[in-house]
Scaffold this active site. Structure first.
Site, PDB file in Angstrom:
ATOM      1  N   HIS A   1       1.386   5.058  59.679  1.00 41.18           N
ATOM      2  CA  HIS A   1       0.398   5.868  58.976  1.00 41.18           C
ATOM      3  C   HIS A   1       0.721   7.353  59.148  1.00 41.18           C
ATOM      4  O   HIS A   1       1.593   7.725  59.913  1.00 41.18           O
ATOM      5  CB  HIS A   1      -1.019   5.579  59.500  1.00 41.18           C
ATOM      6  CG  HIS A   1      -1.227   5.967  60.927  1.00 41.18           C
ATOM      7  ND1 HIS A   1      -0.998   5.102  61.973  1.00 41.18           N
ATOM      8  CD2 HIS A   1      -1.619   7.141  61.491  1.00 41.18           C
ATOM      9  CE1 HIS A   1      -1.260   5.714  63.120  1.00 41.18           C
ATOM     10  NE2 HIS A   1      -1.631   6.958  62.857  1.00 41.18           N
ATOM     11  N   ALA A   2      -0.021   8.168  58.413  1.00 44.17           N
ATOM     12  CA  ALA A   2       0.011   9.621  58.560  1.00 44.17           C
ATOM     13  C   ALA A   2      -1.432  10.095  58.636  1.00 44.17           C
ATOM     14  O   ALA A   2      -2.350   9.385  58.219  1.00 44.17           O
ATOM     15  CB  ALA A   2       0.712  10.273  57.369  1.00 44.17           C
TER      16      ALA A   2
END
Length: 136
Positions: free
Chosen positions: A53-54
């Site tokens: 994820h970011a």
């Protein structure tokens, strides 16, 4: 500001060396943001991956308190692998960077110092959505 891998940095924390064992510490001013959450990953099975994820608006520092693991970072244009294996060194990951944690050694513990409390709306969990986000 468009973040890139050039914004990623290692942070070395102070260590008090003593024959009875070393002590590393993190106190106010040691990291470039105020933090609101600390969590840690442990007992990660062999071959498992974390991250994926970011964050839209959150800085994090990752520290290998025990063992080692790799952090693969991606800014949408390039990727770089960082190996964490020293408990007095953290990896500062700025917002807008995709991260994958891999190659956990047996007994590895990953401590995360997060700028804010958990907020699902701050996560980008789909890689194609991340690439679209980076393109603006």
């Amino acid at each position: 500001m468009k973040t890139t891998l050039n914004n990623i940095q290692y942070i070395d924390f102070p260590v008090v060396k003593d024959y009875r064992g070393n002590l590393a510490f993190i106190q106010e001013g040691a990291i470039p943001y105020n933090f609101k959450r600390i969590y840690y990953l442990f007992d990660v099975p062999s071959g498992a991956e974390r991250g994926g994820h970011a964050h839209i608006e959150q800085n994090e520092i990752l520290i290998a308190l025990s063992g080692s693991f790799d952090v693969v970072l991606d800014d949408g244009e390039s990727k770089k692998k960082y190996t964490l294996n020293r408990p007095a060194t953290g990896l500062h990951i700025v917002d807008g960077i995709w991260r994958e944690l891999t190659n956990f050694s047996s007994g590895a513990i990953c401590l995360v110092i997060a700028e804010d409390v958990y907020n699902e709306a701050d996560y980008i969990r789909d890689y194609q959505e991340f690439l679209s986000y980076k393109k603006g």
